[in-house]
Design a protein around this motif. Structure first.
Motif, PDB file in Angstrom:
ATOM      1  N   LYS A  84       0.955  -1.143  -0.188  1.00 31.57           N
ATOM      2  CA  LYS A  84       0.040  -0.091  -0.246  1.00 31.57           C
ATOM      3  C   LYS A  84       0.846   1.322  -0.079  1.00 31.57           C
ATOM      4  O   LYS A  84       2.061   1.201   0.597  1.00 31.57           O
ATOM      5  CB  LYS A  84      -0.797  -0.235   1.498  1.00 31.57           C
ATOM      6  CG  LYS A  84      -1.807   1.248   1.327  1.00 31.57           C
ATOM      7  CD  LYS A  84      -2.839   0.955   2.590  1.00 31.57           C
ATOM      8  CE  LYS A  84      -3.549   2.092   2.382  1.00 31.57           C
ATOM      9  NZ  LYS A  84      -4.762   2.253   3.468  1.00 31.57           N
ATOM     10  N   GLY A  85       0.484   2.188  -0.662  1.00 36.02           N
ATOM     11  CA  GLY A  85       1.113   3.405  -0.757  1.00 36.02           C
ATOM     12  C   GLY A  85       2.140   3.356  -1.946  1.00 36.02           C
ATOM     13  O   GLY A  85       2.997   4.599  -2.178  1.00 36.02           O
ATOM     14  N   THR A  86       2.316   2.338  -2.670  1.00 37.74           N
ATOM     15  CA  THR A  86       3.298   2.141  -3.807  1.00 37.74           C
ATOM     16  C   THR A  86       2.782   3.623  -4.983  1.00 37.74           C
ATOM     17  O   THR A  86       1.290   3.306  -5.351  1.00 37.74           O
ATOM     18  CB  THR A  86       3.490   0.803  -4.434  1.00 37.74           C
ATOM     19  OG1 THR A  86       4.066  -0.115  -3.500  1.00 37.74           O
ATOM     20  CG2 THR A  86       4.433   0.673  -5.525  1.00 37.74           C
ATOM     21  N   ARG A  87       3.524   4.008  -5.326  1.00 40.31           N
ATOM     22  CA  ARG A  87       3.389   4.927  -6.503  1.00 40.31           C
ATOM     23  C   ARG A  87       4.094   4.178  -7.926  1.00 40.31           C
ATOM     24  O   ARG A  87       5.296   3.884  -7.926  1.00 40.31           O
ATOM     25  CB  ARG A  87       4.111   6.528  -6.328  1.00 40.31           C
ATOM     26  CG  ARG A  87       3.853   7.140  -5.192  1.00 40.31           C
ATOM     27  CD  ARG A  87       2.101   7.592  -5.303  1.00 40.31           C
ATOM     28  NE  ARG A  87       1.980   8.559  -6.200  1.00 40.31           N
ATOM     29  CZ  ARG A  87       0.756   9.103  -6.592  1.00 40.31           C
ATOM     30  NH1 ARG A  87      -0.173   8.542  -5.741  1.00 40.31           N
ATOM     31  NH2 ARG A  87       0.462  10.025  -7.270  1.00 40.31           N
ATOM     32  N   ALA A  88       2.806   4.117  -8.956  1.00 39.05           N
ATOM     33  CA  ALA A  88       3.248   3.682 -10.223  1.00 39.05           C
ATOM     34  C   ALA A  88       3.820   4.893 -10.978  1.00 39.05           C
ATOM     35  O   ALA A  88       3.167   6.152 -10.813  1.00 39.05           O
ATOM     36  CB  ALA A  88       2.158   3.014 -10.794  1.00 39.05           C
ATOM     37  N   MET A  89       4.755   4.705 -11.996  1.00 42.09           N
ATOM     38  CA  MET A  89       5.384   5.677 -12.555  1.00 42.09           C
ATOM     39  C   MET A  89       5.605   5.557 -14.177  1.00 42.09           C
ATOM     40  O   MET A  89       5.724   4.385 -14.335  1.00 42.09           O
ATOM     41  CB  MET A  89       6.670   6.264 -12.115  1.00 42.09           C
ATOM     42  CG  MET A  89       7.169   7.470 -12.653  1.00 42.09           C
ATOM     43  SD  MET A  89       8.725   8.025 -11.752  1.00 42.09           S
ATOM     44  CE  MET A  89       9.941   7.032 -12.002  1.00 42.09           C
ATOM     45  N   ALA A 120       6.346   7.439  -0.179  1.00 42.24           N
ATOM     46  CA  ALA A 120       6.142   6.333  -1.064  1.00 42.24           C
ATOM     47  C   ALA A 120       7.083   5.230  -0.629  1.00 42.24           C
ATOM     48  O   ALA A 120       8.280   5.405  -0.453  1.00 42.24           O
ATOM     49  CB  ALA A 120       5.986   6.434  -2.388  1.00 42.24           C
ATOM     50  N   PRO A 121       6.512   4.122  -0.158  1.00 41.54           N
ATOM     51  CA  PRO A 121       7.609   3.046   0.121  1.00 41.54           C
ATOM     52  C   PRO A 121       8.252   2.452  -0.906  1.00 41.54           C
ATOM     53  O   PRO A 121       9.516   1.787  -0.928  1.00 41.54           O
ATOM     54  CB  PRO A 121       6.499   2.015   0.942  1.00 41.54           C
ATOM     55  CG  PRO A 121       5.359   2.256   0.375  1.00 41.54           C
ATOM     56  CD  PRO A 121       5.204   3.682   0.021  1.00 41.54           C
ATOM     57  N   LEU A 122       7.471   2.442  -2.324  1.00 44.26           N
ATOM     58  CA  LEU A 122       8.231   1.754  -3.465  1.00 44.26           C
ATOM     59  C   LEU A 122       7.668   2.425  -4.477  1.00 44.26           C
ATOM     60  O   LEU A 122       6.294   3.250  -4.567  1.00 44.26           O
ATOM     61  CB  LEU A 122       7.572   0.331  -3.472  1.00 44.26           C
ATOM     62  CG  LEU A 122       8.179  -0.522  -4.280  1.00 44.26           C
ATOM     63  CD1 LEU A 122       9.545  -0.996  -3.978  1.00 44.26           C
ATOM     64  CD2 LEU A 122       7.159  -1.934  -4.291  1.00 44.26           C
ATOM     65  N   VAL A 123       8.521   2.574  -5.596  1.00 43.82           N
ATOM     66  CA  VAL A 123       7.831   3.237  -6.828  1.00 43.82           C
ATOM     67  C   VAL A 123       8.062   2.119  -7.733  1.00 43.82           C
ATOM     68  O   VAL A 123       9.108   1.216  -7.977  1.00 43.82           O
ATOM     69  CB  VAL A 123       8.764   4.430  -7.235  1.00 43.82           C
ATOM     70  CG1 VAL A 123       8.287   5.004  -8.538  1.00 43.82           C
ATOM     71  CG2 VAL A 123       8.916   5.417  -6.039  1.00 43.82           C
TER      72      VAL A 123
END
Length: 165
Positions: A84-89, A120-123
């Protein structure tokens, strides 16, 4: 030479720039036509979604586009396993004069680090497996992963992630 980048919000007046970039030969096959892509942007603006769409500038000159959004905000099965909180780019380097100079990896990393600074914990990114240029740029930016998956339309993608420190 890579350096600091400015990520300014995309505005309606950027349409001609966007159109010109998407017409460049190096873009063929990786993004849709300008009308289709701009219509998607208009839908996102109208819906008030969480996509953050930016023009990337280097020394005041616009040369690329980047957008990020909650990886779980729409149907994207290849991102379902991400925290949860991952941002996709999604991004592209539009001005071919900037190709092969290290700018893509540099601005991608800088943007990912800014997303991390916002929590964001992950991108995550999802280039097409055949898009060697994009995969290499993401790799140089610090993204990793060779996981093959299928997106919501059933197209193959390569899921790559960066866990900013």
């Amino acid at each position: 030479m890579p350096g600091e980048y400015r990520f300014r919000p995309l505005v309606a007046d950027d349409r001609r720039l966007f159109d010109r970039w998407l017409a460049e030969p190096h873009m063929e096959g990786w993004w849709g036509d300008a009308d289709t892509e701009w219509a998607q942007i208009m839908r996102e603006w109208a819906a008030g979604g969480d996509a953050d769409m930016r023009i990337v500038e280097h020394e005041g000159y616009p040369f690329a586009y980047v957008q990020d959004y909650d990886a779980h905000s729409c149907t994207m099965p290849h991102y379902a396993h991400l925290p949860k909180g991952t941002r996709a780019m999604d991004a592209f380097l539009g001005d071919r004069a900037y190709l092969g100079r290290g700018h893509a990896a540099a601005f991608l990393r800088q943007r990912a680090l800014r997303l991390a600074a916002k929590g964001a914990p992950l991108v995550a990114v999802d280039p097409a497996p055949g898009n060697a240029r994009a995969i290499a740029a993401y790799g140089r930016a610090g993204f990793s992963g060779a996981g093959a998956a299928r997106d919501a339309e059933g197209r193959p993608v390569r899921v790559m992630t960066l866990r900013p420190r």
